[in-house]
Design a protein around this motif. Sequence first.
Motif, PDB file in Angstrom:
ATOM      1  N   THR A   5      -1.845  32.459  19.201  1.00 29.50           N
ATOM      2  CA  THR A   5      -3.013  32.168  18.354  1.00 29.50           C
ATOM      3  C   THR A   5      -2.791  30.951  17.467  1.00 29.50           C
ATOM      4  O   THR A   5      -3.726  30.434  16.874  1.00 29.50           O
ATOM      5  CB  THR A   5      -3.321  33.363  17.418  1.00 29.50           C
ATOM      6  OG1 THR A   5      -2.196  33.532  16.537  1.00 29.50           O
ATOM      7  CG2 THR A   5      -3.568  34.644  18.196  1.00 29.50           C
ATOM      8  N   GLY A   6      -1.523  30.538  17.323  1.00 28.66           N
ATOM      9  CA  GLY A   6      -1.220  29.455  16.376  1.00 28.66           C
ATOM     10  C   GLY A   6      -1.015  29.990  14.968  1.00 28.66           C
ATOM     11  O   GLY A   6      -0.730  29.231  14.051  1.00 28.66           O
ATOM     12  N   ASN A   7      -1.176  31.307  14.801  1.00 25.60           N
ATOM     13  CA  ASN A   7      -0.978  31.937  13.487  1.00 25.60           C
ATOM     14  C   ASN A   7       0.044  33.067  13.634  1.00 25.60           C
ATOM     15  O   ASN A   7      -0.137  34.162  13.125  1.00 25.60           O
ATOM     16  CB  ASN A   7      -2.320  32.471  12.959  1.00 25.60           C
ATOM     17  CG  ASN A   7      -2.238  32.997  11.534  1.00 25.60           C
ATOM     18  OD1 ASN A   7      -1.358  32.602  10.774  1.00 25.60           O
ATOM     19  ND2 ASN A   7      -3.140  33.896  11.182  1.00 25.60           N
ATOM     20  N   GLU A   8       1.096  32.789  14.373  1.00 30.74           N
ATOM     21  CA  GLU A   8       2.134  33.797  14.641  1.00 30.74           C
ATOM     22  C   GLU A   8       3.341  33.514  13.746  1.00 30.74           C
ATOM     23  O   GLU A   8       3.591  32.371  13.373  1.00 30.74           O
ATOM     24  CB  GLU A   8       2.625  33.695  16.100  1.00 30.74           C
ATOM     25  CG  GLU A   8       1.542  33.626  17.158  1.00 30.74           C
ATOM     26  CD  GLU A   8       0.851  34.943  17.413  1.00 30.74           C
ATOM     27  OE1 GLU A   8       1.476  35.993  17.172  1.00 30.74           O
ATOM     28  OE2 GLU A   8      -0.318  34.921  17.822  1.00 30.74           O
ATOM     29  N   HIS A   9       4.090  34.567  13.487  1.00 26.15           N
ATOM     30  CA  HIS A   9       5.370  34.373  12.792  1.00 26.15           C
ATOM     31  C   HIS A   9       6.383  33.841  13.800  1.00 26.15           C
ATOM     32  O   HIS A   9       6.359  34.229  14.981  1.00 26.15           O
ATOM     33  CB  HIS A   9       5.858  35.709  12.215  1.00 26.15           C
ATOM     34  CG  HIS A   9       7.011  35.555  11.280  1.00 26.15           C
ATOM     35  ND1 HIS A   9       8.306  35.435  11.722  1.00 26.15           N
ATOM     36  CD2 HIS A   9       7.069  35.467   9.927  1.00 26.15           C
ATOM     37  CE1 HIS A   9       9.112  35.296  10.680  1.00 26.15           C
ATOM     38  NE2 HIS A   9       8.387  35.309   9.582  1.00 26.15           N
TER      39      HIS A   9
ATOM     40  N   GLY B 131      -5.197  21.052  17.305  1.00 24.47           N
ATOM     41  CA  GLY B 131      -4.347  21.608  18.372  1.00 24.47           C
ATOM     42  C   GLY B 131      -3.837  22.999  18.031  1.00 24.47           C
ATOM     43  O   GLY B 131      -3.237  23.668  18.856  1.00 24.47           O
ATOM     44  N   ASN B 132      -4.085  23.440  16.784  1.00 26.35           N
ATOM     45  CA  ASN B 132      -3.733  24.823  16.421  1.00 26.35           C
ATOM     46  C   ASN B 132      -4.989  25.670  16.664  1.00 26.35           C
ATOM     47  O   ASN B 132      -6.005  25.492  15.979  1.00 26.35           O
ATOM     48  CB  ASN B 132      -3.300  24.908  14.952  1.00 26.35           C
ATOM     49  CG  ASN B 132      -2.904  26.330  14.587  1.00 26.35           C
ATOM     50  OD1 ASN B 132      -3.694  27.261  14.700  1.00 26.35           O
ATOM     51  ND2 ASN B 132      -1.671  26.508  14.165  1.00 26.35           N
ATOM     52  N   PRO B 133      -4.943  26.618  17.619  1.00 25.83           N
ATOM     53  CA  PRO B 133      -6.167  27.340  17.991  1.00 25.83           C
ATOM     54  C   PRO B 133      -6.821  28.084  16.823  1.00 25.83           C
ATOM     55  O   PRO B 133      -8.045  28.018  16.653  1.00 25.83           O
ATOM     56  CB  PRO B 133      -5.701  28.334  19.058  1.00 25.83           C
ATOM     57  CG  PRO B 133      -4.379  27.854  19.529  1.00 25.83           C
ATOM     58  CD  PRO B 133      -3.785  27.028  18.427  1.00 25.83           C
ATOM     59  N   PHE B 134      -6.022  28.782  16.019  1.00 22.57           N
ATOM     60  CA  PHE B 134      -6.610  29.565  14.910  1.00 22.57           C
ATOM     61  C   PHE B 134      -7.325  28.638  13.946  1.00 22.57           C
ATOM     62  O   PHE B 134      -8.487  28.859  13.576  1.00 22.57           O
ATOM     63  CB  PHE B 134      -5.506  30.369  14.201  1.00 22.57           C
ATOM     64  CG  PHE B 134      -6.018  31.510  13.371  1.00 22.57           C
ATOM     65  CD1 PHE B 134      -6.696  31.284  12.178  1.00 22.57           C
ATOM     66  CD2 PHE B 134      -5.839  32.827  13.775  1.00 22.57           C
ATOM     67  CE1 PHE B 134      -7.179  32.336  11.405  1.00 22.57           C
ATOM     68  CE2 PHE B 134      -6.324  33.888  13.015  1.00 22.57           C
ATOM     69  CZ  PHE B 134      -6.980  33.636  11.821  1.00 22.57           C
ATOM     70  N   LEU B 135      -6.634  27.561  13.540  1.00 27.05           N
ATOM     71  CA  LEU B 135      -7.207  26.631  12.564  1.00 27.05           C
ATOM     72  C   LEU B 135      -8.434  25.923  13.142  1.00 27.05           C
ATOM     73  O   LEU B 135      -9.462  25.800  12.476  1.00 27.05           O
ATOM     74  CB  LEU B 135      -6.129  25.624  12.136  1.00 27.05           C
ATOM     75  CG  LEU B 135      -6.565  24.544  11.152  1.00 27.05           C
ATOM     76  CD1 LEU B 135      -7.129  25.152   9.871  1.00 27.05           C
ATOM     77  CD2 LEU B 135      -5.392  23.619  10.819  1.00 27.05           C
ATOM     78  N   ASP B 136      -8.338  25.468  14.382  1.00 28.57           N
ATOM     79  CA  ASP B 136      -9.471  24.747  14.981  1.00 28.57           C
ATOM     80  C   ASP B 136     -10.710  25.634  15.087  1.00 28.57           C
ATOM     81  O   ASP B 136     -11.830  25.189  14.840  1.00 28.57           O
ATOM     82  CB  ASP B 136      -9.082  24.209  16.368  1.00 28.57           C
ATOM     83  CG  ASP B 136      -8.176  22.987  16.262  1.00 28.57           C
ATOM     84  OD1 ASP B 136      -8.153  22.358  15.183  1.00 28.57           O
ATOM     85  OD2 ASP B 136      -7.499  22.658  17.254  1.00 28.57           O
TER      86      ASP B 136
ATOM     87  N   SER C 150     -11.125  21.785  21.787  1.00 28.19           N
ATOM     88  CA  SER C 150     -11.464  20.360  21.660  1.00 28.19           C
ATOM     89  C   SER C 150     -12.779  20.021  22.363  1.00 28.19           C
ATOM     90  O   SER C 150     -13.506  19.138  21.923  1.00 28.19           O
ATOM     91  CB  SER C 150     -10.324  19.484  22.184  1.00 28.19           C
ATOM     92  OG  SER C 150      -9.929  19.912  23.455  1.00 28.19           O
ATOM     93  N   ASP C 151     -13.132  20.794  23.429  1.00 26.63           N
ATOM     94  CA  ASP C 151     -14.385  20.475  24.137  1.00 26.63           C
ATOM     95  C   ASP C 151     -15.633  20.896  23.349  1.00 26.63           C
ATOM     96  O   ASP C 151     -16.739  20.508  23.697  1.00 26.63           O
ATOM     97  CB  ASP C 151     -14.388  21.094  25.554  1.00 26.63           C
ATOM     98  CG  ASP C 151     -14.212  22.594  25.522  1.00 26.63           C
ATOM     99  OD1 ASP C 151     -13.784  23.121  24.484  1.00 26.63           O
ATOM    100  OD2 ASP C 151     -14.521  23.251  26.540  1.00 26.63           O
TER     101      ASP C 151
END
Length: 308
Positions: A36-40, A103-108, A66-67
């Motif tokens: 998720t991009g928000n992992e420990h 490029g961070n899925p959670f943040l995007d 990005s799309d």
Amino acid sequence: MNYLVSISGGKDSTATLLHALDTVPFDSIKGVFADTGNEHESTYQYVDYLEQQTGVKIHHVKADFSDRWQHRIEYVRDKWAGKGVPAEIIESVLIVLEMGATGNPFLDLCILKGRFPSRMAQFCTQELKVIPCTEYLLELVDEFGIVESWQGVRAEESPNRAKLPERENKGGGYLIYRPIHKWNVEQVFAIHKKHGVEPNPLYKLGMNRVGCMPCINCAKGELLEISKRFPEHVERIYEWEKMVSAAARQQNATFFAVDGGDNDTAFQRGNIRQKVEWSKTLHGGKKMDLFSVFEESAACSSAYGLCE
Ligand code: SF4
């Protein structure tokens, strides 16, 4: 038949993978982990450890937004003024969007939506986990014909999970099986022990569940524990709150929503630093819980008795 085990880095998905090793041919087992991009960082290490210990290849998937970026820019630029959004806010949001996806899925995902997910609008699970894992599963169906998705869901976790069937046929070669649906937590840890596989070390550090760091649903005590043990993750989320706020129509996006928080009525909207201060209080949110604040985080404080 091929079997795809969804791996989160938590105890239930690990038990499911180990159960697969006990019951179906080794060569037919694959794993998938949604980043998720928000992992420990311990979770990434743990997924690698699981791969080494079991020999099962765990494929990492990561949502990419990005799309959707250009469409969002056009929508904000062309439609918001007609909806009464002040020009300075449109400008602020466009500045953030025109920097492009991080490029961070959670943040995007949160930048695109102009908000963080919440218990009432939990779009993170679907967008960051379910869709990427299902897309990978469908690729395998194309390749192998029939694939059974193994999911480590247990009935005793929640009434909603209890209602899930053990097996489902989604059609087109896509099957679902929840092999540990009736298991209790002792059985889950017993299969770890049987295979000589350690549970994710985060359980020994006071985390009740292994998911995002933190999860939008994390309980008050867990937030306090996170702030004591992993203050760098609190600060990362604080920076994310600033970025998502700058991309939001209300210019005020907080990681924890009003509908979160342990049924404590004093839990109001506030940034994560304010929420950490609240996590130090007793029920009601006003009186400081001095014992929790000054208590050193014990080396091992697992809710599952892993310290014994
Ligand atoms: S662990 Fe929590 S924050 Fe992460 S995807 Fe699941 S519900 Fe959302």
